[in-house]
Design a protein around this motif. Structure first.
Motif, PDB file in Angstrom:
ATOM      1  N   ASP A  27      14.958  -7.584  -3.381  1.00  0.00           N
ATOM      2  CA  ASP A  27      14.348  -7.683  -1.852  1.00  0.00           C
ATOM      3  C   ASP A  27      12.973  -6.742  -2.078  1.00  0.00           C
ATOM      4  OD1 ASP A  27      13.731  -7.111   0.521  1.00  0.00           O
ATOM      5  OD2 ASP A  27      15.694  -5.880   0.966  1.00  0.00           O
ATOM      6  N   VAL A  28      12.035  -7.336  -1.622  1.00  0.00           N
ATOM      7  CA  VAL A  28      10.735  -6.631  -1.755  1.00  0.00           C
ATOM      8  C   VAL A  28      10.694  -5.452  -0.881  1.00  0.00           C
ATOM      9  CG1 VAL A  28       9.685  -8.098   0.090  1.00  0.00           C
ATOM     10  CG2 VAL A  28       8.375  -7.177  -1.925  1.00  0.00           C
ATOM     11  N   HIS A  29      11.435  -5.266   0.192  1.00  0.00           N
ATOM     12  CA  HIS A  29      11.527  -4.385   0.955  1.00  0.00           C
ATOM     13  C   HIS A  29      12.640  -3.333   0.692  1.00  0.00           C
ATOM     14  CE1 HIS A  29       9.438  -7.102   3.578  1.00  0.00           C
ATOM     15  NE2 HIS A  29       8.577  -5.973   3.369  1.00  0.00           N
ATOM     16  N   GLU A  30      13.384  -3.290  -0.333  1.00  0.00           N
ATOM     17  CA  GLU A  30      14.377  -2.449  -0.560  1.00  0.00           C
ATOM     18  C   GLU A  30      14.012  -1.103  -0.813  1.00  0.00           C
ATOM     19  OE1 GLU A  30      15.361  -1.545  -5.102  1.00  0.00           O
ATOM     20  OE2 GLU A  30      15.815  -3.855  -4.797  1.00  0.00           O
ATOM     21  N   GLU A  31      14.806  -0.186  -0.295  1.00  0.00           N
ATOM     22  CA  GLU A  31      14.354   1.354  -0.321  1.00  0.00           C
ATOM     23  C   GLU A  31      15.479   1.940  -1.405  1.00  0.00           C
ATOM     24  OE1 GLU A  31      14.136   3.309   3.491  1.00  0.00           O
ATOM     25  OE2 GLU A  31      12.975   1.677   4.472  1.00  0.00           O
ATOM     26  N   LEU A  38       6.986  -0.866  -1.857  1.00  0.00           N
ATOM     27  CA  LEU A  38       5.476  -0.737  -1.826  1.00  0.00           C
ATOM     28  C   LEU A  38       5.112   0.765  -1.579  1.00  0.00           C
ATOM     29  CD1 LEU A  38       2.784  -1.973  -1.322  1.00  0.00           C
ATOM     30  CD2 LEU A  38       3.131  -2.415   1.119  1.00  0.00           C
ATOM     31  N   HIS A  39       5.979   1.616  -0.922  1.00  0.00           N
ATOM     32  CA  HIS A  39       5.631   2.937  -0.889  1.00  0.00           C
ATOM     33  C   HIS A  39       5.876   3.695  -2.151  1.00  0.00           C
ATOM     34  CE1 HIS A  39       6.528   2.541   3.462  1.00  0.00           C
ATOM     35  NE2 HIS A  39       5.817   3.760   3.636  1.00  0.00           N
ATOM     36  N   HIS A  40       6.638   3.399  -3.024  1.00  0.00           N
ATOM     37  CA  HIS A  40       6.788   3.727  -4.386  1.00  0.00           C
ATOM     38  C   HIS A  40       5.500   3.380  -5.242  1.00  0.00           C
ATOM     39  CE1 HIS A  40       9.908   4.088  -7.877  1.00  0.00           C
ATOM     40  NE2 HIS A  40       8.862   4.973  -8.000  1.00  0.00           N
ATOM     41  N   ALA A  41       5.277   2.250  -5.069  1.00  0.00           N
ATOM     42  CA  ALA A  41       3.978   1.859  -5.967  1.00  0.00           C
ATOM     43  C   ALA A  41       2.840   2.592  -5.306  1.00  0.00           C
ATOM     44  CB  ALA A  41       3.750   0.440  -5.842  1.00  0.00           C
ATOM     45  N   HIS A  57      -6.216   2.078  -8.898  1.00  0.00           N
ATOM     46  CA  HIS A  57      -5.854   0.785  -9.454  1.00  0.00           C
ATOM     47  C   HIS A  57      -4.830   0.419  -8.380  1.00  0.00           C
ATOM     48  CE1 HIS A  57      -1.869   1.168 -11.246  1.00  0.00           C
ATOM     49  NE2 HIS A  57      -2.443   2.752 -11.546  1.00  0.00           N
ATOM     50  N   ALA A  58      -4.565  -0.696  -8.334  1.00  0.00           N
ATOM     51  CA  ALA A  58      -3.545  -1.279  -7.287  1.00  0.00           C
ATOM     52  C   ALA A  58      -2.862  -2.426  -7.707  1.00  0.00           C
ATOM     53  CB  ALA A  58      -4.342  -1.589  -6.006  1.00  0.00           C
ATOM     54  N   ASP A  59      -2.347  -2.364  -9.172  1.00  0.00           N
ATOM     55  CA  ASP A  59      -1.712  -3.406  -9.704  1.00  0.00           C
ATOM     56  C   ASP A  59      -0.465  -3.813  -9.170  1.00  0.00           C
ATOM     57  OD1 ASP A  59      -3.772  -3.074 -11.434  1.00  0.00           O
ATOM     58  OD2 ASP A  59      -2.567  -2.691 -13.008  1.00  0.00           O
ATOM     59  N   MET A  60       0.366  -2.805  -8.966  1.00  0.00           N
ATOM     60  CA  MET A  60       1.681  -2.929  -8.293  1.00  0.00           C
ATOM     61  C   MET A  60       1.653  -3.049  -6.770  1.00  0.00           C
ATOM     62  SD  MET A  60       4.311  -2.825 -10.222  1.00  0.00           S
ATOM     63  CE  MET A  60       4.883  -2.437 -11.903  1.00  0.00           C
ATOM     64  N   THR A  61       0.536  -2.354  -6.085  1.00  0.00           N
ATOM     65  CA  THR A  61       0.435  -2.790  -4.845  1.00  0.00           C
ATOM     66  C   THR A  61       0.138  -4.269  -4.473  1.00  0.00           C
ATOM     67  OG1 THR A  61      -0.024  -0.409  -4.028  1.00  0.00           O
ATOM     68  CG2 THR A  61      -1.081  -2.529  -2.845  1.00  0.00           C
ATOM     69  N   THR A  62      -0.705  -4.841  -5.341  1.00  0.00           N
ATOM     70  CA  THR A  62      -1.268  -5.925  -5.178  1.00  0.00           C
ATOM     71  C   THR A  62      -0.076  -7.114  -5.339  1.00  0.00           C
ATOM     72  OG1 THR A  62      -3.582  -5.445  -5.674  1.00  0.00           O
ATOM     73  CG2 THR A  62      -2.993  -7.826  -5.898  1.00  0.00           C
ATOM     74  N   LEU A  63       0.718  -6.738  -6.442  1.00  0.00           N
ATOM     75  CA  LEU A  63       1.832  -7.745  -6.674  1.00  0.00           C
ATOM     76  C   LEU A  63       2.751  -7.839  -5.450  1.00  0.00           C
ATOM     77  CD1 LEU A  63       3.621  -9.639  -8.477  1.00  0.00           C
ATOM     78  CD2 LEU A  63       4.422  -7.509  -9.548  1.00  0.00           C
ATOM     79  N   LEU A  64       3.052  -6.638  -5.075  1.00  0.00           N
ATOM     80  CA  LEU A  64       4.092  -6.556  -4.118  1.00  0.00           C
ATOM     81  C   LEU A  64       3.695  -7.089  -2.656  1.00  0.00           C
ATOM     82  CD1 LEU A  64       5.357  -2.729  -4.575  1.00  0.00           C
ATOM     83  CD2 LEU A  64       6.680  -4.892  -4.784  1.00  0.00           C
ATOM     84  N   THR A  72       2.864  -2.575   7.040  1.00  0.00           N
ATOM     85  CA  THR A  72       3.136  -2.025   8.135  1.00  0.00           C
ATOM     86  C   THR A  72       4.523  -1.334   8.277  1.00  0.00           C
ATOM     87  OG1 THR A  72       3.548  -4.100   9.623  1.00  0.00           O
ATOM     88  CG2 THR A  72       1.181  -3.307   9.366  1.00  0.00           C
ATOM     89  N   ARG A  73       5.449  -1.743   7.304  1.00  0.00           N
ATOM     90  CA  ARG A  73       6.819  -1.446   7.378  1.00  0.00           C
ATOM     91  C   ARG A  73       6.912   0.079   7.320  1.00  0.00           C
ATOM     92  NH1 ARG A  73      11.316  -4.848   6.391  1.00  0.00           N
ATOM     93  NH2 ARG A  73      13.278  -3.482   6.011  1.00  0.00           N
ATOM     94  N   ARG A  74       7.640   0.734   7.929  1.00  0.00           N
ATOM     95  CA  ARG A  74       7.907   2.145   7.815  1.00  0.00           C
ATOM     96  C   ARG A  74       8.865   2.521   6.789  1.00  0.00           C
ATOM     97  NH1 ARG A  74       7.066   5.745  12.725  1.00  0.00           N
ATOM     98  NH2 ARG A  74       5.523   4.585  14.026  1.00  0.00           N
ATOM     99  N   SER A  75       8.891   3.544   6.280  1.00  0.00           N
ATOM    100  CA  SER A  75       9.650   4.071   5.240  1.00  0.00           C
ATOM    101  C   SER A  75      10.992   4.631   5.959  1.00  0.00           C
ATOM    102  CB  SER A  75       9.218   5.215   4.075  1.00  0.00           C
ATOM    103  OG  SER A  75       8.727   6.429   5.084  1.00  0.00           O
TER     104      SER A  75
END
Length: 113
Positions: A27-31, A38-41, A57-64, A72-75
């Motif tokens: 799940d791309v939105h798992e916490e 995305l917050h973790h990246a 750099h934004a490697d993981m951010t871009t991938l996610l 825009t999803r809140r933590s």
């Protein structure tokens, strides 16, 4: 609580492994501890700049983002802040550029920081 393989891949900077996990159904939105992937990246990318003085750099951010993450999803199960807010506060300008492009591609999304 154990850290999921996807969060471990983010922490270790293993983008290929993260990609394979997401392709296999992670799940791309798992916490974990309230942080989405995305917050973790962002946290990992920001820490790297703080610790080394290197450029962002934004490697993981871009991938996610490519795999469906929503900046825009809140933590914290919707009670925290968005990844976009974190990037803004921490000065992660490169992630912000990606988020702006994401918002252009998803005009019906409602930003909730």
């Amino acid at each position: 609580m154990d850290v999921s393989p996807a969060h471990q891949a983010v922490e270790m900077g293993l983008s290929k492994e993260l990609y394979e996990l997401l392709k296999a159904g992670a799940d791309v939105h798992e916490e974990h501890d309230g942080l989405t992937l995305l917050h973790h990246a962002l946290d990992v990318e920001i820490d790297a700049v703080r610790q080394t003085g290197a450029e962002f750099h934004a490697d993981m951010t871009t991938l996610l983002l490519l795999m469906g993450a929503d900046p825009t999803r809140r933590s914290h199960g919707g009670r925290g802040v968005s990844s976009e807010h974190v990037a803004f506060v921490e000065g992660h300008w490169l992630a912000l550029l990606h988020f702006e492009e994401w918002k252009r591609a998803h005009p019906t999304s409602t930003l909730v920081s």
